[in-house]
Motif scaffolding. Structure first.
Motif, PDB file in Angstrom:
ATOM      1  N   PHE A 162       0.829  -1.204   0.000  1.00 53.13           N
ATOM      2  CA  PHE A 162       0.000   0.000   0.000  1.00 53.13           C
ATOM      3  C   PHE A 162       0.865   1.256   0.000  1.00 53.13           C
ATOM      4  O   PHE A 162       0.582   2.224  -0.714  1.00 53.13           O
ATOM      5  CB  PHE A 162      -0.918   0.015   1.217  1.00 53.13           C
ATOM      6  N   ARG A 163       1.919   1.254   0.794  1.00 55.65           N
ATOM      7  CA  ARG A 163       2.782   2.435   0.875  1.00 55.65           C
ATOM      8  C   ARG A 163       3.451   2.713  -0.473  1.00 55.65           C
ATOM      9  O   ARG A 163       3.531   3.862  -0.915  1.00 55.65           O
ATOM     10  CB  ARG A 163       3.844   2.239   1.961  1.00 55.65           C
ATOM     11  N   GLY A 164       3.913   1.671  -1.138  1.00 53.07           N
ATOM     12  CA  GLY A 164       4.604   1.853  -2.410  1.00 53.07           C
ATOM     13  C   GLY A 164       3.701   2.347  -3.515  1.00 53.07           C
ATOM     14  O   GLY A 164       4.132   3.095  -4.403  1.00 53.07           O
ATOM     15  N   ARG A 165       2.415   1.978  -3.467  1.00 54.62           N
ATOM     16  CA  ARG A 165       1.507   2.337  -4.553  1.00 54.62           C
ATOM     17  C   ARG A 165       1.082   3.800  -4.515  1.00 54.62           C
ATOM     18  O   ARG A 165       0.550   4.299  -5.511  1.00 54.62           O
ATOM     19  CB  ARG A 165       0.264   1.446  -4.522  1.00 54.62           C
ATOM     20  N   ILE A 166       1.302   4.498  -3.421  1.00 54.95           N
ATOM     21  CA  ILE A 166       0.913   5.911  -3.384  1.00 54.95           C
ATOM     22  C   ILE A 166       1.705   6.704  -4.419  1.00 54.95           C
ATOM     23  O   ILE A 166       1.140   7.395  -5.271  1.00 54.95           O
ATOM     24  CB  ILE A 166       1.117   6.496  -1.970  1.00 54.95           C
ATOM     25  N   GLY A 167       3.020   6.583  -4.373  1.00 52.66           N
ATOM     26  CA  GLY A 167       3.855   7.309  -5.339  1.00 52.66           C
ATOM     27  C   GLY A 167       3.759   6.735  -6.736  1.00 52.66           C
ATOM     28  O   GLY A 167       3.688   7.472  -7.723  1.00 52.66           O
ATOM     29  N   GLN A 168       3.732   5.411  -6.835  1.00 51.39           N
ATOM     30  CA  GLN A 168       3.648   4.772  -8.150  1.00 51.39           C
ATOM     31  C   GLN A 168       2.336   5.099  -8.844  1.00 51.39           C
ATOM     32  O   GLN A 168       2.301   5.377 -10.046  1.00 51.39           O
ATOM     33  CB  GLN A 168       3.799   3.261  -8.013  1.00 51.39           C
ATOM     34  N   GLY A 169       1.245   5.078  -8.102  1.00 55.41           N
ATOM     35  CA  GLY A 169      -0.052   5.373  -8.690  1.00 55.41           C
ATOM     36  C   GLY A 169      -0.147   6.794  -9.205  1.00 55.41           C
ATOM     37  O   GLY A 169      -0.713   7.041 -10.281  1.00 55.41           O
ATOM     38  N   ARG A 170       0.413   7.731  -8.460  1.00 52.55           N
ATOM     39  CA  ARG A 170       0.399   9.128  -8.895  1.00 52.55           C
ATOM     40  C   ARG A 170       1.196   9.293 -10.185  1.00 52.55           C
ATOM     41  O   ARG A 170       0.744   9.931 -11.143  1.00 52.55           O
ATOM     42  CB  ARG A 170       0.976  10.015  -7.800  1.00 52.55           C
ATOM     43  N   ARG A 171       2.373   8.695 -10.244  1.00 59.31           N
ATOM     44  CA  ARG A 171       3.217   8.783 -11.441  1.00 59.31           C
ATOM     45  C   ARG A 171       2.569   8.092 -12.637  1.00 59.31           C
ATOM     46  O   ARG A 171       2.484   8.659 -13.735  1.00 59.31           O
ATOM     47  CB  ARG A 171       4.568   8.130 -11.134  1.00 59.31           C
ATOM     48  N   ASP A 172       2.082   6.869 -12.424  1.00 59.52           N
ATOM     49  CA  ASP A 172       1.495   6.097 -13.524  1.00 59.52           C
ATOM     50  C   ASP A 172       0.257   6.774 -14.087  1.00 59.52           C
ATOM     51  O   ASP A 172       0.042   6.796 -15.305  1.00 59.52           O
ATOM     52  CB  ASP A 172       1.147   4.686 -13.051  1.00 59.52           C
ATOM     53  N   SER A 173      -0.577   7.319 -13.210  1.00 59.29           N
ATOM     54  CA  SER A 173      -1.817   7.937 -13.687  1.00 59.29           C
ATOM     55  C   SER A 173      -1.537   9.188 -14.499  1.00 59.29           C
ATOM     56  O   SER A 173      -2.218   9.442 -15.510  1.00 59.29           O
ATOM     57  CB  SER A 173      -2.731   8.270 -12.504  1.00 59.29           C
ATOM     58  N   GLN A 174      -0.550   9.962 -14.114  1.00 65.37           N
ATOM     59  CA  GLN A 174      -0.231  11.174 -14.877  1.00 65.37           C
ATOM     60  C   GLN A 174       0.325  10.816 -16.256  1.00 65.37           C
ATOM     61  O   GLN A 174      -0.008  11.468 -17.261  1.00 65.37           O
ATOM     62  CB  GLN A 174       0.766  12.033 -14.094  1.00 65.37           C
ATOM     63  N   GLU A 175       1.143   9.780 -16.332  1.00 63.51           N
ATOM     64  CA  GLU A 175       1.670   9.350 -17.628  1.00 63.51           C
ATOM     65  C   GLU A 175       0.564   8.816 -18.530  1.00 63.51           C
ATOM     66  O   GLU A 175       0.502   9.148 -19.722  1.00 63.51           O
ATOM     67  CB  GLU A 175       2.750   8.283 -17.422  1.00 63.51           C
ATOM     68  N   ALA A 176      -0.319   7.995 -17.962  1.00 64.20           N
ATOM     69  CA  ALA A 176      -1.394   7.425 -18.759  1.00 64.20           C
ATOM     70  C   ALA A 176      -2.393   8.490 -19.185  1.00 64.20           C
ATOM     71  O   ALA A 176      -2.895   8.475 -20.320  1.00 64.20           O
ATOM     72  CB  ALA A 176      -2.109   6.327 -17.969  1.00 64.20           C
ATOM     73  N   LEU A 177      -2.679   9.437 -18.308  1.00 61.28           N
ATOM     74  CA  LEU A 177      -3.614  10.509 -18.647  1.00 61.28           C
ATOM     75  C   LEU A 177      -3.072  11.356 -19.793  1.00 61.28           C
ATOM     76  O   LEU A 177      -3.828  11.741 -20.698  1.00 61.28           O
ATOM     77  CB  LEU A 177      -3.874  11.380 -17.421  1.00 61.28           C
ATOM     78  N   ALA A 178      -1.787  11.618 -19.778  1.00 62.11           N
ATOM     79  CA  ALA A 178      -1.185  12.394 -20.874  1.00 62.11           C
ATOM     80  C   ALA A 178      -1.347  11.667 -22.205  1.00 62.11           C
ATOM     81  O   ALA A 178      -1.625  12.297 -23.238  1.00 62.11           O
ATOM     82  CB  ALA A 178       0.295  12.652 -20.576  1.00 62.11           C
ATOM     83  N   LEU A 179      -1.197  10.344 -22.205  1.00 57.97           N
ATOM     84  CA  LEU A 179      -1.381   9.573 -23.438  1.00 57.97           C
ATOM     85  C   LEU A 179      -2.823   9.633 -23.915  1.00 57.97           C
ATOM     86  O   LEU A 179      -3.092   9.838 -25.108  1.00 57.97           O
ATOM     87  CB  LEU A 179      -0.964   8.119 -23.212  1.00 57.97           C
ATOM     88  N   VAL A 180      -3.759   9.460 -22.999  1.00 61.84           N
ATOM     89  CA  VAL A 180      -5.169   9.479 -23.381  1.00 61.84           C
ATOM     90  C   VAL A 180      -5.564  10.847 -23.937  1.00 61.84           C
ATOM     91  O   VAL A 180      -6.257  10.952 -24.951  1.00 61.84           O
ATOM     92  CB  VAL A 180      -6.054   9.096 -22.179  1.00 61.84           C
ATOM     93  N   LEU A 181      -5.104  11.904 -23.309  1.00 64.93           N
ATOM     94  CA  LEU A 181      -5.428  13.250 -23.786  1.00 64.93           C
ATOM     95  C   LEU A 181      -4.824  13.512 -25.163  1.00 64.93           C
ATOM     96  O   LEU A 181      -5.421  14.225 -25.981  1.00 64.93           O
ATOM     97  CB  LEU A 181      -4.929  14.295 -22.780  1.00 64.93           C
ATOM     98  N   ALA A 182      -3.665  12.929 -25.414  1.00 67.56           N
ATOM     99  CA  ALA A 182      -3.023  13.123 -26.721  1.00 67.56           C
ATOM    100  C   ALA A 182      -3.695  12.297 -27.807  1.00 67.56           C
ATOM    101  O   ALA A 182      -3.791  12.742 -28.956  1.00 67.56           O
ATOM    102  CB  ALA A 182      -1.540  12.757 -26.625  1.00 67.56           C
ATOM    103  N   TRP A 183      -4.172  11.119 -27.450  1.00 66.67           N
ATOM    104  CA  TRP A 183      -4.721  10.206 -28.453  1.00 66.67           C
ATOM    105  C   TRP A 183      -6.213  10.415 -28.710  1.00 66.67           C
ATOM    106  O   TRP A 183      -6.691  10.188 -29.816  1.00 66.67           O
ATOM    107  CB  TRP A 183      -4.521   8.757 -28.005  1.00 66.67           C
ATOM    108  N   ALA A 184      -6.959  10.795 -27.689  1.00 63.16           N
ATOM    109  CA  ALA A 184      -8.421  10.892 -27.812  1.00 63.16           C
ATOM    110  C   ALA A 184      -8.802  12.269 -28.342  1.00 63.16           C
ATOM    111  O   ALA A 184      -9.226  13.152 -27.598  1.00 63.16           O
ATOM    112  CB  ALA A 184      -9.084  10.610 -26.472  1.00 63.16           C
ATOM    113  N   ARG A 185      -8.694  12.446 -29.664  1.00 59.42           N
ATOM    114  CA  ARG A 185      -8.916  13.759 -30.271  1.00 59.42           C
ATOM    115  C   ARG A 185     -10.342  13.919 -30.794  1.00 59.42           C
ATOM    116  O   ARG A 185     -10.856  15.029 -30.877  1.00 59.42           O
ATOM    117  CB  ARG A 185      -7.926  13.974 -31.425  1.00 59.42           C
ATOM    118  N   THR A 186     -10.978  12.842 -31.162  1.00 59.63           N
ATOM    119  CA  THR A 186     -12.336  12.925 -31.691  1.00 59.63           C
ATOM    120  C   THR A 186     -13.340  12.580 -30.592  1.00 59.63           C
ATOM    121  O   THR A 186     -12.990  11.970 -29.567  1.00 59.63           O
ATOM    122  CB  THR A 186     -12.546  11.964 -32.865  1.00 59.63           C
TER     123      THR A 186
END
Length: 219
Positions: A162-186
């Motif tokens: 649980f402790r490790g996923r706090i930082g990992q989850g924040r990092r992973d979600s920001q990276e994935a969100l950037a991809l979705v925002l870049a790809w989902a144009r229509t």
């Protein structure tokens, strides 16, 4: 996307609400740990399926880190190992977790559905589904506090996942969100992304439904 997570994430599920309020019996908590491990051990598998969809070496290198986070780079490391230690801290034999004989059919169905979704759907959909990570750090903080307060019979050393996923989850979600925002144009792509995240929330709810409705617990 953030609204979907806020309204549909499984932190609102009655089982999680009872967990965080300290209302689970030891058997119920062990049942959750055992069945959730079936999901945890499939995370690097679904991430490998997503990685295989990328035609960019930079993207593959970036996503590879998620697999390493769970599998580790050597034996005895990684999120799966930390979950096994959580099980041991709760009195569950490692061999029982690894052989999966206590995994409920409903949990197997939910996990298979998610893995197959990542196998069969385009990269946008699979990455968007991972955005439950936007909400994950908050539930990890709540869970740590609940375990420390209500389930003191579990060794605190077992809370490492649980402790490790706090930082990992924040990092992973920001990276994935950037991809979705870049790809989902229509509009169609954006609706697919929303539907994928909704599906993932439903997978997590279905997993907890199965755990919540089962009788008994892991001895």
């Amino acid at each position: 996307m953030r609204t979907v997570g806020a309204e549909s994430y499984h932190d609102r599920h009655p089982f999680n609400v009872r967990m965080h309020a300290g209302d689970l019996t030891p058997g119920e908590l062990r049942r959750w740990i055992t069945n959730r491990f079936h999901y945890q051990r499939h995370i690097p598998i679904k991430d490998a399926l997503i990685l295989a969809k990328f035609d960019s070496a930079a993207l593959r290198r970036s996503w590879l880190r998620r697999i390493q986070d769970h599998d580790g780079t050597v034996d005895g490391e990684g999120g799966i190992e930390r979950w096994l230690r959580l099980g041991e801290a709760a009195g569950i034999e490692r061999s029982l977790l690894l052989d999966g004989r206590e995994v409920l059919p409903g949990v197997r169905l939910a996990v298979d559905g998610y893995v197959n979704f990542c196998r069969l759907r385009p990269a946008l959909d699979a990455v968007a589904a991972s955005l439950t990570e936007l909400t994950a750090p908050a539930i990890m903080r709540t869970r740590i506090a609940a375990f420390e307060r209500h389930y003191r019979w579990i060794d605190e050393a077992g809370l490492g996942y649980f402790r490790g996923r706090i930082g990992q989850g924040r990092r992973d979600s920001q990276e994935a969100l950037a991809l979705v925002l870049a790809w989902a144009r229509t509009r169609e792509q954006q609706e697919r992304a929303m539907a994928a995240l909704t599906f993932k929330c439903e997978v997590l709810w279905s997993l907890l439904d199965a755990v919540d409705r089962a009788e008994g617990g892991v001895a």
